[in-house]
Write a protein that holds these residues in place. Structure first.
Motif, PDB file in Angstrom:
ATOM      1  N   GLY A  27      -5.064  18.135  -0.487  1.00  0.00           N
ATOM      2  CA  GLY A  27      -4.815  17.778   0.898  1.00  0.00           C
ATOM      3  C   GLY A  27      -5.340  16.406   1.262  1.00  0.00           C
ATOM      4  N   ALA A  28      -6.171  15.830   0.384  1.00  0.00           N
ATOM      5  CA  ALA A  28      -6.682  14.481   0.633  1.00  0.00           C
ATOM      6  C   ALA A  28      -5.581  13.450   0.391  1.00  0.00           C
ATOM      7  N   ILE A  29      -5.794  12.268   0.897  1.00  0.00           N
ATOM      8  CA  ILE A  29      -4.818  11.179   0.738  1.00  0.00           C
ATOM      9  C   ILE A  29      -5.524   9.989   0.093  1.00  0.00           C
ATOM     10  N   THR A  30      -4.923   9.470  -0.983  1.00  0.00           N
ATOM     11  CA  THR A  30      -5.419   8.229  -1.568  1.00  0.00           C
ATOM     12  C   THR A  30      -4.431   7.123  -1.233  1.00  0.00           C
TER      13      THR A  30
ATOM     14  N   ILE B 120       0.859  -1.184   0.000  1.00  0.00           N
ATOM     15  CA  ILE B 120       0.000   0.000   0.000  1.00  0.00           C
ATOM     16  C   ILE B 120       0.897   1.236   0.000  1.00  0.00           C
ATOM     17  N   VAL B 121       0.633   2.120  -0.956  1.00  0.00           N
ATOM     18  CA  VAL B 121       1.409   3.364  -1.080  1.00  0.00           C
ATOM     19  C   VAL B 121       0.471   4.543  -0.875  1.00  0.00           C
ATOM     20  N   GLU B 122       0.841   5.455   0.038  1.00  0.00           N
ATOM     21  CA  GLU B 122       0.031   6.660   0.264  1.00  0.00           C
ATOM     22  C   GLU B 122       0.358   7.689  -0.806  1.00  0.00           C
ATOM     23  N   ARG B 123      -0.666   8.321  -1.368  1.00  0.00           N
ATOM     24  CA  ARG B 123      -0.505   9.325  -2.403  1.00  0.00           C
ATOM     25  C   ARG B 123      -1.203  10.621  -1.966  1.00  0.00           C
ATOM     26  N   PRO B 124      -0.468  11.561  -1.398  1.00  0.00           N
ATOM     27  CA  PRO B 124      -1.077  12.852  -1.024  1.00  0.00           C
ATOM     28  C   PRO B 124      -1.523  13.607  -2.277  1.00  0.00           C
TER      29      PRO B 124
END
Length: 421
Positions: A12-15, A4-8
């Motif tokens: 300002g939201a995070i996917t 799982i990779v966080e994508r800001p």
């Protein structure tokens, strides 16, 4: 393994992007929510699904959309209702067999459940049933279910492989009927790839074979001469109980060059609610209608039994002149004889039907070919004979070894010439 990779995002939201390799190619699916904790939980759940499917897209998952349920089939009904309707419409099947099918539907097919794409358990219908549901059901029957309050007891004991195969066969026919229906309720049979337990996976031995002297130890314990004659007939002809006990005077041809008994009828279990428990009907299968050759001693024995009797009289009769009933013979004649023989050292405890198996073993021991045995027993298929008795065909081992030894002892093949430089 998936990751799982966080994508800001600029907003300002995070996917959360779930990534994994499938057949060497990178695959990914994105998850997001106003609440980052919810997005993270969704990604974790999907990651677990990918890994559970061997690092592949989960079955039924559409990228960007999630699980997409198959629309309901018009006319879809609960599986047990459709199965009962199928059995009621069967033609050429006696009432007692239909009762047995209905019992299997009520006690066993009713245990089938459908697990949808989200992992939720639903009622199985003729339209939503899938291969995985059938696999789960077979595994459940094979393993059984322990009583959680007492692990030494069973809520449902494990079924033997033969019973599982019979129940699965009924389900297969029910599903196929939905495919053949008009309008069509299914396009594919979900039972075709089921891996069923093998009969030899269990230690329990279904058949007992008696040596000739072992049978004699039982036979000499009979106190009723008429009961002894019937046992001799069963082991000497290989007939089923229902065939031998239904044999009538008119079925015998004792003056031919080779005396025969003509199998034309057998005792059948009557449907529930009938005034009688059994009735005379056709033999088990088409090929069960057959002529069974008799030895001179067998012909002489029945010639004496039927002397002066009318054509419709039963060949084997009790002291009161009636035909033998299975329960009467088994409990009052066969079991006491076996018990007495066991008490005197007989190492086996055969069932009455084992006399048929013993007959086959004796024939195989004399090198009678399996196709000839098939015809004598009235098996519909040679495969039935091979599956049940093929493992006994060891008497030809010596001939096989001799034949191979003769072949191998011949001139050796000429070896390939090598070029000399």
């Amino acid at each position: 393994m998936a990751s799982i990779v966080e994508r800001p995002q600029k907003s300002g939201a995070i996917t959360f992007q779930v990534k994994w390799r499938e057949d060497g190619e990178w695959q990914n699916e994105k998850f997001g929510d106003d609440d980052p904790a919810v997005g993270r939980a969704q990604a974790e759940q999907f990651k677990a699904l990918v890994e559970a499917h061997g690092n592949r897209w989960p079955h039924g998952w559409v990228p960007g959309q999630g699980f997409v349920e198959t629309p309901a089939v018009p006319g879809d009904v609960p599986l047990v209702d459709y199965a009962s309707r199928y059995v009621r419409r069967l033609n050429g099947v006696d009432g007692r067999t239909k009762d047995d099918y209905e019992r299997d539907i009520r006690l066993h097919l009713s245990q089938i459940q459908h697990t949808n794409l989200r992992g939720q358990v639903e009622q199985a219908t003729i339209g939503n049933l899938i291969q995985e549901d059938v696999d789960d059901w077979v595994a459940y029957m094979n393993s059984g279910e322990r009583d959680p309050e007492d692990p030494e007891k069973w809520l449902r004991a494990p079924a033997d492989p033969k019973s599982i195969r019979n129940r699965h066969g009924l389900l297969y026919c029910v599903v196929q009927a939905a495919i053949d229906a008009t309008p069509q309720l299914r396009t594919k049979n979900c039972c075709t790839r089921t891996q069923l337990p093998r009969a030899d996976d269990h230690i329990k031995e279904e058949m007992t074979f008696l040596e000739h002297d072992e049978y004699q130890r039982i036979a000499q314990e009979f106190t009723d001469p008429d009961a002894r004659l019937l046992a001799d007939w069963l082991v000497g002809t290989g007939m089923r109980w229902g065939e031998a006990s239904a044999l009538q005077v008119r079925d015998l041809s004792l003056n031919a060059d080779i005396p025969t008994a003509n199998i034309q009828r057998a005792w059948k279990r009557a449907p529930k609610g009938s005034p009688e428990s059994f009735y005379l009907g056709p033999p088990k299968t088409k090929k069960a209608r057959r002529l069974v050759a008799l030895t001179p001693s067998q012909a002489a024995m029945v010639r004496e039994l039927v002397a002066g009797q009318p054509p419709e009289a039963y060949v084997f009769r009790t002291a009161t002149g009636l035909h033998w009933r299975h329960s009467n013979y088994y409990h009052r004649k066969w079991q006491p004889a076996v018990k007495a023989a066991v008490e005197k050292g007989l190492p086996k405890r055969p069932r009455l039907h084992d006399l048929r198996h013993t007959h086959v073993a004796w024939l195989i021991g004399r090198k009678i070919p399996l196709p000839a045995i098939q015809a004598r027993l009235g098996h519909e298929s040679i495969q039935t004979t091979v599956d049940r008795y093929g493992h006994l065909v060891r008497e030809l081992d010596a001939e096989i070894i001799t034949a191979l030894e003769d072949v191998m002892a011949g001139p050796a093949p000429v070896s390939r010439l090598t070029r000399v430089v």
